[in-house]
Design a protein around this motif. Structure first.
Motif, short mmCIF file in Angstrom:
data_model
loop_
_atom_site.label_atom_id
_atom_site.label_comp_id
_atom_site.label_asym_id
_atom_site.label_seq_id
_atom_site.Cartn_x
_atom_site.Cartn_y
_atom_site.Cartn_z
N SER A 41 0.83 -1.20 0.00
CA SER A 41 0.00 0.00 0.00
C SER A 41 0.87 1.25 0.00
N ILE A 42 0.44 2.25 -0.72
CA ILE A 42 1.16 3.53 -0.78
C ILE A 42 0.29 4.56 -0.06
N PRO A 43 0.63 4.94 1.17
CA PRO A 43 -0.23 5.85 1.95
C PRO A 43 -0.34 7.25 1.35
N GLU A 44 0.66 7.68 0.60
CA GLU A 44 0.63 9.01 0.00
C GLU A 44 -0.50 9.15 -1.03
N LEU A 45 -0.93 8.03 -1.60
CA LEU A 45 -2.03 8.08 -2.57
C LEU A 45 -3.32 8.58 -1.94
N GLU A 46 -3.51 8.28 -0.68
CA GLU A 46 -4.71 8.75 0.03
C GLU A 46 -4.74 10.27 0.10
N VAL A 47 -3.59 10.88 0.31
CA VAL A 47 -3.49 12.33 0.35
C VAL A 47 -3.85 12.92 -1.01
N VAL A 48 -3.32 12.33 -2.07
CA VAL A 48 -3.60 12.81 -3.42
C VAL A 48 -5.08 12.64 -3.75
N ARG A 49 -5.66 11.51 -3.39
CA ARG A 49 -7.08 11.27 -3.67
C ARG A 49 -7.96 12.28 -2.94
N ASN A 50 -7.67 12.53 -1.67
CA ASN A 50 -8.46 13.51 -0.91
C ASN A 50 -8.34 14.89 -1.52
N PHE A 51 -7.12 15.26 -1.91
CA PHE A 51 -6.88 16.56 -2.54
C PHE A 51 -7.72 16.69 -3.81
N SER A 113 -7.74 27.75 9.77
CA SER A 113 -7.56 26.49 10.50
C SER A 113 -6.55 25.59 9.80
N GLY A 114 -6.59 25.57 8.47
CA GLY A 114 -5.66 24.74 7.70
C GLY A 114 -4.22 25.16 7.86
N LEU A 115 -3.99 26.43 8.13
CA LEU A 115 -2.62 26.90 8.35
C LEU A 115 -2.00 26.30 9.60
N ASN A 116 -2.85 25.99 10.58
CA ASN A 116 -2.36 25.51 11.88
C ASN A 116 -2.42 24.00 12.03
N ARG A 117 -3.02 23.29 11.11
CA ARG A 117 -3.15 21.84 11.22
C ARG A 117 -2.19 21.17 10.25
N MET A 118 -1.69 20.04 10.65
CA MET A 118 -0.72 19.31 9.84
C MET A 118 -1.34 18.03 9.29
N GLU A 119 -0.83 17.60 8.16
CA GLU A 119 -1.27 16.35 7.52
C GLU A 119 -0.97 15.19 8.44
N PRO A 122 1.71 10.17 6.96
CA PRO A 122 3.13 10.46 6.75
C PRO A 122 3.48 10.46 5.26
N ILE A 123 4.16 11.50 4.84
CA ILE A 123 4.60 11.60 3.44
C ILE A 123 6.11 11.42 3.45
N ARG A 124 6.55 10.30 2.89
CA ARG A 124 7.94 9.87 3.03
C ARG A 124 8.96 10.80 2.38
N PHE A 125 8.60 11.46 1.31
CA PHE A 125 9.59 12.28 0.61
C PHE A 125 9.66 13.72 1.12
N LEU A 126 8.89 14.06 2.16
CA LEU A 126 8.96 15.39 2.78
C LEU A 126 9.63 15.28 4.14
N SER A 127 10.44 16.27 4.48
CA SER A 127 11.14 16.23 5.76
C SER A 127 10.18 16.50 6.92
N PRO A 130 3.23 18.67 5.80
CA PRO A 130 2.70 19.97 5.35
C PRO A 130 1.45 20.35 6.13
N SER A 131 1.13 21.64 6.10
CA SER A 131 -0.13 22.08 6.72
C SER A 131 -1.28 21.66 5.81
N LEU A 132 -2.46 21.65 6.36
CA LEU A 132 -3.63 21.23 5.59
C LEU A 132 -4.25 22.37 4.78
N VAL A 133 -3.51 23.44 4.61
CA VAL A 133 -4.04 24.58 3.87
C VAL A 133 -4.33 24.21 2.41
N TYR A 134 -3.63 23.24 1.87
CA TYR A 134 -3.88 22.84 0.49
C TYR A 134 -5.23 22.15 0.34
N TYR A 135 -5.75 21.55 1.41
CA TYR A 135 -7.13 21.03 1.40
C TYR A 135 -8.12 22.16 1.62
#
Length: 166
Positions: A41-51, A113-119, A122-127, A130-135
């Motif tokens: 399973s690739i968990p990052e795909l869930e983030v892309v799908r939600n976006f 609210s999205g500025l203060n909340r974090m994803e 876990p996204i493996r290629f990011l250190s 990210p904040s949830l502002v993109y949602y």
């Protein structure tokens, strides 16, 4: 000039919606393939799908408002006189305007609210996560586009009524 800007915004929203739909389909296919064929399973795909899904909903809603496909109860319109039907349409436009105003108010709060909340995923290629502002920015952007398109529809409605009176 203004109509060219509106046409450009509409074109961008159309293309963006199509791209989100394609990306959603591809990530769903990859997710099913990796999960059931490769048992991975690739968990990052869930983030892309939600976006993709949330942006499609709000941009698609704005496009629906532009094309006047929003909620309109017309069960009585066949039985009303032209004058009463005109008032019914005005009331629907006014209620839709207030509804969009509420969406914008909530969209601003969601953006903050999205500025203060974090994803959470876990996204493996990011250190760092990210904040949830993109949602949450989809709510505000879609609502502002809805307002713009609705105001244009109101202008067209009032212009049509003025032509009918002359």
């Amino acid at each position: 000039m203004f109509s060219k800007i509106i046409q450009g915004l509409t074109k961008v929203a159309d293309v963006f919606s199509v791209l989100m739909m394609i990306l959603l389909a591809v990530t769903l296919f990859i997710g099913v393939l990796t999960r059931y064929v490769f048992s991975f399973s690739i968990p990052e795909l869930e983030v892309v799908r939600n976006f993709c899904l949330i942006w499609m909903v709000f941009i698609g809603s704005a496009l629906a408002v532009k094309e006047k496909l929003h909620l309109d109860i017309d069960i009585f319109s066949d039985y009303l006189s032209e004058r009463l039907n005109s008032w019914r349409i005005r009331i629907v436009y006014l209620l839709t305007f207030f509804g969009i105003g509420i969406l914008i108010f909530i969209g601003v709060a969601a953006f903050e609210s999205g500025l203060n909340r974090m994803e959470l995923v876990p996204i493996r290629f990011l250190s760092e996560q990210p904040s949830l502002v993109y949602y949450y920015s989809s709510f505000l952007v879609g609502s502002v586009l809805m307002l713009l398109f609705h105001l244009l529809n109101i202008r067209d409605l009032l212009g049509r009524n003025e032509v009918g009176k002359k």
